[in-house]
Structures are given as C-alpha cells and as structure tokens.
Design an enzyme around this catalytic site. Structure first.
Site, PDB file in Angstrom:
ATOM      1  N   SER A  89      17.607  33.699 142.257  1.00 24.21           N
ATOM      2  CA  SER A  89      17.552  34.447 143.669  1.00 24.21           C
ATOM      3  C   SER A  89      18.256  35.682 144.110  1.00 24.21           C
ATOM      4  CB  SER A  89      17.972  33.310 144.508  1.00 24.21           C
ATOM      5  OG  SER A  89      16.846  32.623 145.120  1.00 24.21           O
ATOM      6  N   ASP A 110      13.937  37.627 153.736  1.00 27.43           N
ATOM      7  CA  ASP A 110      14.860  37.027 153.080  1.00 27.43           C
ATOM      8  C   ASP A 110      15.671  38.273 152.196  1.00 27.43           C
ATOM      9  OD1 ASP A 110      16.449  35.366 151.673  1.00 27.43           O
ATOM     10  OD2 ASP A 110      14.848  34.357 150.279  1.00 27.43           O
ATOM     11  N   HIS A 149      18.883  34.217 151.745  1.00 27.73           N
ATOM     12  CA  HIS A 149      19.332  32.596 151.670  1.00 27.73           C
ATOM     13  C   HIS A 149      20.401  32.548 150.701  1.00 27.73           C
ATOM     14  CE1 HIS A 149      16.597  32.607 147.867  1.00 27.73           C
ATOM     15  NE2 HIS A 149      17.555  31.849 147.560  1.00 27.73           N
TER      16      HIS A 149
HETATM   17  N1  ARG Z   1      15.009  30.097 145.526  1.00 28.30           N
HETATM   18  C1  ARG Z   1      15.560  30.328 144.249  1.00 28.30           C
HETATM   19  C2  ARG Z   1      16.972  30.805 144.224  1.00 28.30           C
HETATM   20  O1  ARG Z   1      17.696  30.317 145.066  1.00 28.30           O
HETATM   21  C3  ARG Z   1      14.718  31.007 143.537  1.00 28.30           C
HETATM   22  C4  ARG Z   1      13.634  30.426 143.269  1.00 28.30           C
HETATM   23  C5  ARG Z   1      12.454  31.144 142.565  1.00 28.30           C
HETATM   24  N2  ARG Z   1      11.486  30.421 142.056  1.00 28.30           N
HETATM   25  C6  ARG Z   1      10.248  30.710 141.530  1.00 28.30           C
HETATM   26  N3  ARG Z   1       9.612  29.698 141.184  1.00 28.30           N
HETATM   27  N4  ARG Z   1      10.035  31.927 141.175  1.00 28.30           N
HETATM   28  O2  ARG Z   1      17.409  30.829 143.015  1.00 28.30           O
END
Ligand code: ARG
Length: 602
Positions: free
Chosen positions: A251, A130, A82
């Site tokens: 992420s 992912d 992503h």
């Molecule tokens: N999707 C998020 C990003 O793009 C990471 C999220 C991780 N969230 C969590 N509560 N551990 O950086």
C-alpha cells in the site's frame, strides 16, 4: 495498514528464515524489481525499528517497513492515506534510494519527516481519496544515482490506458509487501511472508465498469469511484500459487504505466485496497493519481516549493528573421497553479546568440558554450493552464537569409519539482529570411461625374515565401497632383501630406491580400501614373515587383461603375499556411508501448 507490531514481528522474523529457502519471492507472483526503479520509498515505523534493535532482531528496517511510496521531489513523498492515518511525523521515517530493506538502522537512507498531509476527503470506510503527501525534513538528493523522482500520469495519459485494455502487463506494481503465504508455525493457517527486496509484478489495466462488476459479483460491492483505478492478472504464471497482485504492505506504493525508461514511466496508481491478494476476479484497487494533480499541487504549495508541470509549448507566431530579430520561447504551465522560478536550457547553432529582450523582466541568461544558452526565470508567475512567450532577442552572426534551425529547449523547476518531466523538452523552430512579396495594381472601377470622377485601384500583394510571413505589411505611394484620397472607400488608407499608406497587416507565407486605393479627380484630369510600393516591419527579400505603377486614365469607358457602398478595404483571399510546425513533443503512450512489442492478452 500498519502491521500489528507484535504479530508482524513474529511473522516477519519467521518469514525471513523462510525467504531464504523460498526459490522466488513475490509481490505476489512478481519478481525482484529491476535495478532501474529508484523512485520507490519505504515507510518505516521508528518504534518498530527500535523494538527490533533493542531485541537484536535481524534487519530492523525490514521489520519496521509498513507501506510504500514514491519520491516526487527532494522533499515530497506520495503515499496512501490509509498508510499514515494516526501517524505523527515523528513516528515514521522514509527509506529513500534503496531496493533492499537490509539497511542499517542508522542508515543515511532513512530520512526524517516534517509533516503528513492526508487528503481531506479520505474516507476509511469507502477508501475514497486514499492519498497522502509526506514532507521530508531531511531532504532526499535526487541527483544521486540511487535516487530518482517519479513522473505522475496526466489525465490524458490516463485516458490512453483505455486503449490498452486488450494488452497484457501494461502496468507494473511494486512494493515490499506480502510475497506469498506459508505455514509459518504449528498453526495450520497460512501466514503472510514478506520480502527484503523490492518486488515488481506486471498487471493488466481493468476499466472501472468491469472492475465495479467484479466487485459486485465477487466481493462486497465496494463502490469503484472515478478516482480509483483497477488492475489484475487474469492469466498468472503456472507457478504463481497466489496469483499476481499487489498485497498487504505494498500500500502507498506505485502502479506505473510501464514504458521504455523505468523511472519515466508515469505513475497512474497508488496501491490502496483489494480482497485477499491475487484473485483476478477481484482486481486490486489503486487511487487514480491523475485525479489528484490539483490537490498535489495545492498541498505542496508551501513556501514556493510546490510541484508544477511545465512544458515547452508552441509559438503563437513563428520565430523568423535575418541577423537580429525577436525570438519567443513559449513556456507552457500545464498544471493548475501559477509558476515562476524555473530555468531553461536552449541548444542552438553556434551562429545564434540569444539574450533576454529588454522588455523581459526576471529573465537572465548565460552561455556556458557557443551552442548552449541557460536562463533563469524569476519574473511574473506564469498562470496555470497558460502559455507565456518568453521574449528573447536573437542574433544570427551569419545573417542567414534562407533555411531554418531547431532550438531544443528544456524547462526545469529546481529540486526536481516537476511532476511530469516527460514533456519538459520541446523544439522551437527558427526560420531565416524575409518574405518575398510581389505587388500588382490595376484600376477596377470608375465613376464618371460632372464635378469629379472616382477611380479605384486594387493592389494585390502576394507572399511567395515558403515559410516567412510578412508582418505589418503596408502599401504606400505618393498621390499625384490633383488627386484626392477617398476616405470612406479607403478606410485602411491614410494620407500624410501627399503620401498615402494602406494597411494590409500580416501576410502569411503563400498568402495573397488586396488593398484598395480610391481616388477622385476633376473630370478633365489627364491620365497620370500612380506608383504603389510595398513595405513591412520585418524586411523584404529582394524581388522584381516590390513596386508597381498603374496608369490612371479618367477617360476610360471600359471600367464598370464602382459599387455604391464603400469597397472592402482588404480582402482575405487565398489560404496559405504560416509554415510553422515543430512545437513540443508529446508522449504517445501507445507509440511507446508499441515499441516494447506488447503482447495481446490471450
Ligand atoms: N491495503 C493493502 C496495504 O495496506 C494493499 C492491498 C492491495 N491488495 C490487493 N489485493 N491488491 O498494503
């Protein structure tokens, strides 16, 4: 997700100021990363960086960071799918070898990208698969002290996590993502605050079933697939207002199983998604790296630069001998794709010289010192999930006849292409000496008859050596005149002129085996002596009984009748062990973690 540039820039500019007076910046609830973490990389948006430069913002690289990743080799970076969907190679660059985003916009730590490889099964709706690989066009230099390559968790290491469910902080997440939330402007809503310096936070492992349960009751019932892994911190420190978790901007970065040496801690997860940040009732979800090793091997398999997992295996047959003898070094390909083009470093005593066996093509060695042999292997590829015994010829100039030594062997793929170097080193034991064999023989049955009499002799061979096996063991002797070898009863015995040879084969240390020699003679043949002797392929230690002589008295009446069916030719008796041992070291995660004195969860 890549930050909405305009919004992000505004946020970030503000956050910078705030960071200055924020006492402890967090991943959320973390701390500044240990300086030992050197395999983290940051994904940088070139356009965001340029925008920041053109507008003379501070720290343009910080403004432009949008995800994390890990360096796997000089040219491969692991991240989340992503993070890079919709990105062109030319849109991004990778910061390698720095824990701070405070680097110059033209820093040589910013490397260009050649290609982006998103897992074909990535589903943005479910966050399944992912995971993505980024191939660098400007290569990283893992030999620099500021750079290291990540080690990936294997399925086995991953299973060991299940045994750590009751322990606190067995994992560590890292990144440059959101550290806290603050009221950044007139708007009363809290805004995310980012960090210039890499953060780390200790987290607990959560089983997939527990995680699924928590998502079912506290979130939107997202499916927690087998290829995902969950972690949280149910017991955050008092000051951690927003709990302890990975968060937006983290992420693509790693979740390591934290062990003694930071850069050797296996990466078990890739930061993928969560619900808010820091709510332990909704754990953070990570792609489970061990489920993607095949895809990683496959995807990196471009121009022979693939990542591989090579280890030192265990000898099928132990290495042994006196003076000059063959010696095998087992290279195990623990990955799924075949591998060639690797090198071996073999440490040994000064008495030993190792040269490739004539039969071994593609192996060439040099000896930088009397106790080190270095070899390059470019021969036939070693198939995935198989072990290849590389054939050497050993020469012990001291011709030791007892004792043993341990070779320490390390196998290396060039350019740090081994994704699991934890077990790249192993030991190969070498035993010096020849087996001590003992032979005894006696007649055990007799069939009288009018035209001929048959007698069978059982020759018993015992290997009393503690470690050395006997290879190609045979019993031989000269058939006395007038006697005939009974072919059917002695299928393991052959006759050439009057020399008989009975095959016993391998005789392990401590093992005993028998050979049966069946002869016929005319009924009135006078008693005669049969001499039996033992021989083998790997030499024999001096022993008082390497031969035996047995009287064949065809008029004996005390012997039972021979069984009608051919007697068994050799009889596996006695257990005996090969006395091997040693072999490759395997990482015991529990052991490692125990060393760290882990705390039980409260
Ligand atoms: N999707 C998020 C990003 O793009 C990471 C999220 C991780 N969230 C969590 N509560 N551990 O950086």
């Amino acid at each position: 997700m890549i930050r909405n540039t305009a919004l992000a820039l505004a946020t970030l500019l503000a956050s910078q100021t705030l960071l200055a007076n924020n006492a402890s910046p967090r991943i959320v609830g973390g701390k500044d990363a240990d300086a030992g973490w050197k395999n983290l990389v940051a994904l940088i948006s070139k356009s965001a960086k340029e925008y920041a430069v053109n507008n003379e913002f501070d720290n343009p690289v910080f403004q432009a960071q949008f995800c994390g990743g890990t360096l796997l080799s000089e040219e491969w970076v692991l991240t989340a799918a992503h993070c890079v969907t919709g990105e062109q190679s030319s849109d991004i660059e990778i910061m390698v070898g720095s824990q701070t985003l405070n680097v110059a916009p033209s820093s040589d730590k910013l490397l260009d990208v050649q290609s982006i490889h998103i897992h074909p099964g990535y589903n943005s709706a479910t966050d399944r698969n992912d995971i993505a690989l980024i191939r660098l066009s400007e290569l990283a230099d893992p030999s620099l002290s500021s750079v290291s390559t990540a080690v990936l968790a294997l399925p086995g290491t991953d299973q060991e996590l299940e045994a750590l469910l009751d322990y606190d902080d067995v994992m560590t997440a890292l990144g440059w993502g959101v550290v806290t939330y603050d009221q950044l402007d007139e708007d009363p809503a809290l805004e995310p605050v980012f960090t210039l310096d890499l953060q780390e936070v200790g987290l607990d492992y959560v089983s997939n079933s527990t995680c699924q349960g928590l998502y079912d009751s506290n979130a939107n019932s997202e499916t927690i697939y087998d290829s995902m892994l969950c972690a949280n911190e149910p017991d955050p420190d008092a000051g951690d207002t927003f709990g302890e978790d990975s968060c937006q901007g983290d992420s693509g970065g790693p979740l390591f199983i934290t062990a003694a040496t930071l850069n050797d801690s296996p990466q078990a997860g890739i930061t993928s998604f969560g619900y808010d940040c820091g709510d332990f009732n909704v754990p953070g979800v990570y792609s489970r790296v061990s489920k993607f090793l095949g895809w990683i091997e496959q995807t990196t398999n471009i121009n022979g630069i693939a990542l591989r997992n090579l280890t030192i295996g265990e000898n099928a047959l132990q290495n042994q001998g006196v003076g000059s003898f063959p010696l095998n070094i087992p290279v195990k390909n623990a990955g799924s794709n075949s591998a060639t083009d690797f090198s071996l470093a073999i440490q040994h005593s000064w008495n030993l010289t190792l040269t490739p066996a004539d039969s071994e093509t593609g192996l060439s060695c040099t000896s930088p010192s009397s106790t080190l042999t270095e070899c390059d292997y470019t021969g036939p590829a070693v198939a995935g999930n198989s072990t290849r015994e590389l054939a050497f010829s050993a020469n012990d100039i001291s011709a030791r006849s007892t004792g043993s030594e341990i070779l320490n062997v390390t196998v290396t793929l060039d350019k740090y292409r081994d994704y699991h170097r934890l077990d790249d080193s192993g030991t190969v034991p070498v035993y010096f000496g020849m087996p001590t064999l003992n032979i005894t023989a006696e007649p055990f049955c007799l069939n009288p008859g009018n035209s001929s009499v048959q007698m069978r002799v059982e020759a018993t061979l015992a290997n009393s050596s503690a470690q050395i096996y006997s290879e190609g063991t045979i019993v031989t002797g000269t058939l006395p005149e007038g006697l005939t070898l009974v072919g059917r009863a002695s299928p393991s015995c052959t006759l050439e002129d009057d020399l008989f040879t009975c095959t016993v084969g391998q005789l392990n240390a401590g093992e005993e085996k028998t050979a049966i020699v069946a002869v016929t003679a005319a009924p009135d043949t006078p008693a005669t002596l049969l001499e039996v002797e033992v021989d083998n392929d790997n030499g024999l230690a001096p022993s008082p009984n390497l031969s035996a002589s047995v009287e064949l008295d065809f008029s004996r009446e005390d012997l039972p009748t021979c069984p009608a069916i051919p007697a068994p030719v050799s009889n596996l008796t006695g257990g005996g062990s090969s006395g091997g041992g040693g072999g490759s070291t395997s990482l015991s995660l529990l052991g490692l973690l125990a060393l760290l004195g882990l705390r039980r969860k409260r």
